[in-house]
Design a protein around this motif. Structure first.
Motif, PDB file in Angstrom:
ATOM      1  N   ASP A 208      36.348 -40.164  -1.234  1.00 11.76           N
ATOM      2  CA  ASP A 208      36.279 -39.973   0.224  1.00 11.76           C
ATOM      3  C   ASP A 208      35.446 -38.738   0.607  1.00 11.76           C
ATOM      4  O   ASP A 208      35.912 -37.864   1.361  1.00 11.76           O
ATOM      5  CB  ASP A 208      37.696 -39.801   0.802  1.00 11.76           C
ATOM      6  CG  ASP A 208      38.662 -40.897   0.362  1.00 11.76           C
ATOM      7  OD1 ASP A 208      38.233 -42.051   0.230  1.00 11.76           O
ATOM      8  OD2 ASP A 208      39.848 -40.581   0.159  1.00 11.76           O
TER       9      ASP A 208
ATOM     10  N   SER B 152      38.826 -36.175  -1.220  1.00 11.09           N
ATOM     11  CA  SER B 152      40.190 -36.303  -1.722  1.00 11.09           C
ATOM     12  C   SER B 152      40.178 -35.950  -3.203  1.00 11.09           C
ATOM     13  O   SER B 152      39.158 -36.092  -3.880  1.00 11.09           O
ATOM     14  CB  SER B 152      40.686 -37.742  -1.572  1.00 11.09           C
ATOM     15  OG  SER B 152      40.638 -38.162  -0.231  1.00 11.09           O
TER      16      SER B 152
ATOM     17  N   PHE C 146      47.699 -43.939  -4.067  1.00  8.46           N
ATOM     18  CA  PHE C 146      46.888 -42.789  -3.651  1.00  8.46           C
ATOM     19  C   PHE C 146      47.846 -41.635  -3.339  1.00  8.46           C
ATOM     20  O   PHE C 146      48.192 -41.380  -2.189  1.00  8.46           O
ATOM     21  CB  PHE C 146      46.035 -43.145  -2.433  1.00  8.46           C
ATOM     22  CG  PHE C 146      45.026 -44.225  -2.717  1.00  8.46           C
ATOM     23  CD1 PHE C 146      44.002 -44.014  -3.623  1.00  8.46           C
ATOM     24  CD2 PHE C 146      45.100 -45.451  -2.078  1.00  8.46           C
ATOM     25  CE1 PHE C 146      43.068 -45.007  -3.895  1.00  8.46           C
ATOM     26  CE2 PHE C 146      44.176 -46.459  -2.344  1.00  8.46           C
ATOM     27  CZ  PHE C 146      43.161 -46.232  -3.254  1.00  8.46           C
TER      28      PHE C 146
ATOM     29  N   MET D  79      47.792 -38.247  -3.658  1.00  2.40           N
ATOM     30  CA  MET D  79      47.101 -36.966  -3.832  1.00  2.40           C
ATOM     31  C   MET D  79      47.893 -35.816  -3.215  1.00  2.40           C
ATOM     32  O   MET D  79      48.558 -35.982  -2.199  1.00  2.40           O
ATOM     33  CB  MET D  79      45.725 -37.036  -3.167  1.00  2.40           C
ATOM     34  CG  MET D  79      44.841 -38.112  -3.764  1.00  2.40           C
ATOM     35  SD  MET D  79      45.135 -39.702  -2.982  1.00  2.40           S
ATOM     36  CE  MET D  79      43.628 -39.899  -2.088  1.00  2.40           C
TER      37      MET D  79
ATOM     38  N   TRP E 139      45.265 -37.685   2.041  1.00  2.00           N
ATOM     39  CA  TRP E 139      44.163 -38.641   1.963  1.00  2.00           C
ATOM     40  C   TRP E 139      42.873 -38.025   2.516  1.00  2.00           C
ATOM     41  O   TRP E 139      42.779 -36.826   2.702  1.00  2.00           O
ATOM     42  CB  TRP E 139      44.570 -39.943   2.669  1.00  2.00           C
ATOM     43  CG  TRP E 139      45.544 -40.770   1.857  1.00  2.00           C
ATOM     44  CD1 TRP E 139      46.231 -40.375   0.738  1.00  2.00           C
ATOM     45  CD2 TRP E 139      45.925 -42.129   2.098  1.00  2.00           C
ATOM     46  NE1 TRP E 139      47.021 -41.409   0.276  1.00  2.00           N
ATOM     47  CE2 TRP E 139      46.853 -42.491   1.075  1.00  2.00           C
ATOM     48  CE3 TRP E 139      45.595 -43.077   3.064  1.00  2.00           C
ATOM     49  CZ2 TRP E 139      47.431 -43.774   1.014  1.00  2.00           C
ATOM     50  CZ3 TRP E 139      46.174 -44.346   2.996  1.00  2.00           C
ATOM     51  CH2 TRP E 139      47.065 -44.686   1.976  1.00  2.00           C
ATOM     52  N   ALA E 140      41.908 -38.892   2.836  1.00  3.28           N
ATOM     53  CA  ALA E 140      40.534 -38.451   3.119  1.00  3.28           C
ATOM     54  C   ALA E 140      40.444 -37.352   4.186  1.00  3.28           C
ATOM     55  O   ALA E 140      40.807 -37.582   5.341  1.00  3.28           O
ATOM     56  CB  ALA E 140      39.719 -39.657   3.561  1.00  3.28           C
TER      57      ALA E 140
ATOM     58  N   ILE F 175      45.076 -42.234   9.738  1.00  2.00           N
ATOM     59  CA  ILE F 175      44.393 -41.498   8.644  1.00  2.00           C
ATOM     60  C   ILE F 175      42.907 -41.316   8.930  1.00  2.00           C
ATOM     61  O   ILE F 175      42.383 -41.741   9.942  1.00  2.00           O
ATOM     62  CB  ILE F 175      44.544 -42.277   7.320  1.00  2.00           C
ATOM     63  CG1 ILE F 175      43.932 -43.692   7.450  1.00  2.00           C
ATOM     64  CG2 ILE F 175      45.991 -42.350   6.883  1.00  2.00           C
ATOM     65  CD1 ILE F 175      43.720 -44.403   6.117  1.00  2.00           C
ATOM     66  N   ASP F 176      42.241 -40.701   7.956  1.00  2.35           N
ATOM     67  CA  ASP F 176      40.784 -40.637   7.858  1.00  2.35           C
ATOM     68  C   ASP F 176      40.107 -39.942   9.039  1.00  2.35           C
ATOM     69  O   ASP F 176      39.216 -40.514   9.703  1.00  2.35           O
ATOM     70  CB  ASP F 176      40.188 -42.048   7.653  1.00  2.35           C
ATOM     71  CG  ASP F 176      40.495 -42.601   6.266  1.00  2.35           C
ATOM     72  OD1 ASP F 176      41.155 -41.898   5.483  1.00  2.35           O
ATOM     73  OD2 ASP F 176      40.079 -43.735   5.975  1.00  2.35           O
TER      74      ASP F 176
ATOM     75  N   GLU G 147      38.678 -48.805   7.940  1.00  2.00           N
ATOM     76  CA  GLU G 147      39.028 -47.388   7.757  1.00  2.00           C
ATOM     77  C   GLU G 147      37.753 -46.588   7.497  1.00  2.00           C
ATOM     78  O   GLU G 147      36.650 -47.129   7.528  1.00  2.00           O
ATOM     79  CB  GLU G 147      40.012 -47.216   6.587  1.00  2.00           C
ATOM     80  CG  GLU G 147      39.444 -47.616   5.243  1.00  2.00           C
ATOM     81  CD  GLU G 147      40.445 -47.532   4.083  1.00  2.00           C
ATOM     82  OE1 GLU G 147      41.604 -47.151   4.302  1.00  2.00           O
ATOM     83  OE2 GLU G 147      40.048 -47.866   2.959  1.00  2.00           O
ATOM     84  N   GLY G 148      37.911 -45.279   7.264  1.00  2.03           N
ATOM     85  CA  GLY G 148      36.792 -44.449   6.811  1.00  2.03           C
ATOM     86  C   GLY G 148      35.687 -44.253   7.844  1.00  2.03           C
ATOM     87  O   GLY G 148      34.515 -44.498   7.527  1.00  2.03           O
TER      88      GLY G 148
ATOM     89  N   THR H  48      38.500 -49.517  -2.770  1.00  3.05           N
ATOM     90  CA  THR H  48      38.105 -48.774  -1.563  1.00  3.05           C
ATOM     91  C   THR H  48      36.627 -48.423  -1.584  1.00  3.05           C
ATOM     92  O   THR H  48      35.987 -48.345  -2.630  1.00  3.05           O
ATOM     93  CB  THR H  48      38.886 -47.449  -1.433  1.00  3.05           C
ATOM     94  OG1 THR H  48      38.487 -46.571  -2.486  1.00  3.05           O
ATOM     95  CG2 THR H  48      40.383 -47.678  -1.472  1.00  3.05           C
TER      96      THR H  48
ATOM     97  N   HIS I  87      34.221 -45.500   0.835  1.00  2.64           N
ATOM     98  CA  HIS I  87      34.377 -44.448   1.857  1.00  2.64           C
ATOM     99  C   HIS I  87      33.157 -43.545   1.725  1.00  2.64           C
ATOM    100  O   HIS I  87      32.732 -43.214   0.631  1.00  2.64           O
ATOM    101  CB  HIS I  87      35.677 -43.679   1.577  1.00  2.64           C
ATOM    102  CG  HIS I  87      36.088 -42.756   2.665  1.00  2.64           C
ATOM    103  ND1 HIS I  87      37.273 -42.888   3.343  1.00  2.64           N
ATOM    104  CD2 HIS I  87      35.473 -41.665   3.196  1.00  2.64           C
ATOM    105  CE1 HIS I  87      37.383 -41.931   4.245  1.00  2.64           C
ATOM    106  NE2 HIS I  87      36.286 -41.159   4.176  1.00  2.64           N
TER     107      HIS I  87
ATOM    108  N   HIS J 147      31.838 -43.066  -2.977  1.00  4.07           N
ATOM    109  CA  HIS J 147      32.549 -42.975  -4.256  1.00  4.07           C
ATOM    110  C   HIS J 147      32.590 -44.342  -4.929  1.00  4.07           C
ATOM    111  O   HIS J 147      32.354 -45.361  -4.286  1.00  4.07           O
ATOM    112  CB  HIS J 147      33.976 -42.405  -4.065  1.00  4.07           C
ATOM    113  CG  HIS J 147      34.933 -43.305  -3.327  1.00  4.07           C
ATOM    114  ND1 HIS J 147      35.768 -42.870  -2.323  1.00  4.07           N
ATOM    115  CD2 HIS J 147      35.208 -44.628  -3.455  1.00  4.07           C
ATOM    116  CE1 HIS J 147      36.502 -43.872  -1.886  1.00  4.07           C
ATOM    117  NE2 HIS J 147      36.179 -44.946  -2.549  1.00  4.07           N
TER     118      HIS J 147
ATOM    119  N   ARG K 100      38.781 -42.284  -8.499  1.00  4.86           N
ATOM    120  CA  ARG K 100      37.410 -42.486  -8.065  1.00  4.86           C
ATOM    121  C   ARG K 100      36.567 -41.231  -8.290  1.00  4.86           C
ATOM    122  O   ARG K 100      37.097 -40.167  -8.589  1.00  4.86           O
ATOM    123  CB  ARG K 100      37.422 -42.867  -6.576  1.00  4.86           C
ATOM    124  CG  ARG K 100      38.277 -44.109  -6.320  1.00  4.86           C
ATOM    125  CD  ARG K 100      38.751 -44.258  -4.889  1.00  4.86           C
ATOM    126  NE  ARG K 100      39.749 -43.268  -4.539  1.00  4.86           N
ATOM    127  CZ  ARG K 100      40.327 -43.171  -3.346  1.00  4.86           C
ATOM    128  NH1 ARG K 100      39.986 -44.022  -2.377  1.00  4.86           N
ATOM    129  NH2 ARG K 100      41.226 -42.234  -3.104  1.00  4.86           N
TER     130      ARG K 100
HETATM  131  O1  FUB Z   1      41.822 -41.974  -0.455  1.00  8.77           O
HETATM  132  C1  FUB Z   1      42.875 -42.668   0.181  1.00  8.77           C
HETATM  133  C2  FUB Z   1      42.334 -43.678   1.125  1.00  8.77           C
HETATM  134  O2  FUB Z   1      41.512 -44.599   0.436  1.00  8.77           O
HETATM  135  C3  FUB Z   1      41.421 -43.119   2.184  1.00  8.77           C
HETATM  136  O3  FUB Z   1      42.081 -42.440   3.201  1.00  8.77           O
HETATM  137  C4  FUB Z   1      40.731 -44.367   2.590  1.00  8.77           C
HETATM  138  O4  FUB Z   1      39.618 -44.189   3.400  1.00  8.77           O
HETATM  139  C5  FUB Z   1      40.421 -44.972   1.246  1.00  8.77           C
HETATM  140  O5  FUB Z   1      39.251 -44.443   0.689  1.00  8.77           O
END
Ligand code: FUB
Length: 356
Positions: A49, A64, A80, A82, A117-118, A168-169, A255-256, A304, A306, A321, A333
């Protein structure tokens, strides 16, 4: 940092036994045959991301930090998992990448429980702002902000998430008049389908023939810490000015989000999710409506996709990525970059991430 060391392709191959990993076995075969157009920018940890910006004449990347915590792979995105962010910089495109170390940890964010996340970042009046989504202690994604004195941090988080933020994002765009706008939103694990009129509830997806779920935009306050206005949904329309439909999986928003400006026009780009493309749409306003234009990046290895788009010394670059370094593991990733070709009308030449 050793525990972050990216696993080589062979060691993962020896571990693939379960059903979920059977898919990864197929990916492994595919990964070993792919000829990527670019190499991972970072190999001592997994990163994803990438939000890229030019600050003080250098390229900074806010990705991320992917980790394998043994969480199940599912549509909720539990895999995910993180927990922190590192910031990276390059003196020049494709140059040596510096890891500036941990810039923010979830344990230091009072309102957040997990799943960093991102992220994205912005600069105003010599201060730097890191925007990031995370699940709060009720399991609901919100977006927070942390403030730093330097582009690489460290960043001190605000005690509460941004009021009125959800999903998100975050992607923060600075307009020519100095205003900043945050674009955000993501489906499935990103919970966009759970929000109606500012309230979180049961998920509700539109039928294929209904308008697709839309991303949101809000102008940021002068101090960069809050929304200056209630977020509003962004219209993305087809060649006839009709909203893209939920069943239009190859073009509708998932998303993204990212925003860049070219010759005064606003270009909104995003992932289509289950069709795995980065696409874009354009408008003469940062609020849209945005007219669908085309594909920027064909699908990469891993579920994914992004990206971000940035201009550096007159050339344009795509940051993205893929999962080649982890032999196709979707949650592990690596960030990459490629030069982007944009013609005088703003039309972007689609990138194929692997040679034929
Ligand atoms: O990295 C977690 C999620 O995966 C991101 O928030 C999305 O955009 C996708 O890449």
């Amino acid at each position: 940092m050793n525990q972050d060391k990216a696993k080589p392709l062979e060691s993962h191959a020896a571990e693939t036994t379960s059903d979920a990993e059977a898919v990864t076995k197929a990916d492994l075969a595919r990964a070993s045959q792919l000829k990527p157009i670019s190499s991972p920018l970072v190999t001592h940890m997994y990163t994803a991301d990438p939000s890229a910006h030019v600050f003080n004449g250098k390229l900074y990347i806010y990705p991320s930090h992917d980790v394998d915590n043994g969480q199940p792979l599912n549509d909720n995105g539990d895999h995910f998992d993180m927990r922190d962010y590192h910031v990276f910089s390059l003196d020049r495109p494709f140059g040596v990448v510096s890891d500036h170390g941990k810039a923010l940890d979830v344990k230091d964010v009072p309102w957040a429980e997990k799943q960093m996340w991102a992220p994205d970042a912005a600069e105003k009046d010599g201060k730097y702002y890191l925007y990031f989504p995370a699940r709060n202690h009720d399991g609901i994604f919100q977006i927070g902000v942390a403030v730093g004195e330097q582009p690489e941090g460290p960043f001190i988080p605000q005690p509460e998430a941004i009021k009125g933020s959800f999903s998100i994002d975050p992607a923060v765009f600075k307009d020519q008049d100095g205003s900043h706008y945050m674009y955000f939103g993501g489906l499935w694990g990103g919970q966009l389908q759970c929000w109606r009129d500012g309230e979180f509830g049961e998920e509700q997806f539109p039928q294929d023939q209904q308008a697709a779920l839309r991303p949101f935009v809000a102008k940021l306050s002068d101090d960069m810490l809050e929304f200056a206005e209630p977020p509003q949904a962004i219209d993305i329309v087809d060649e006839n000015g009709e909203l893209l439909l939920a069943g239009d999986n190859h073009r509708r928003y998932f998303e993204g989000p990212w925003m860049h400006q070219y010759n005064g026009r606003y270009y909104f780009s995003y992932s289509t999710g289950d069709t795995h493309k980065i696409v874009y749409a354009s408008s003469d306003s940062p609020y849209g409506p945005f007219r669908y234009e085309g594909v920027i990046l064909e699908p990469v290895l891993g579920w994914t996709t992004h990206h971000s788009i940035v201009e550096f010394e007159g050339k344009w670059y795509l940051f993205y990525h893929d999962s080649t370094l982890s032999a196709g593991q979707t949650h592990l990733r690596s960030i990459k970059m490629a030069e982007l070709t944009i013609d005088e009308n703003g039309k972007i030449t689609p990138i194929k991430p692997y040679y034929d």
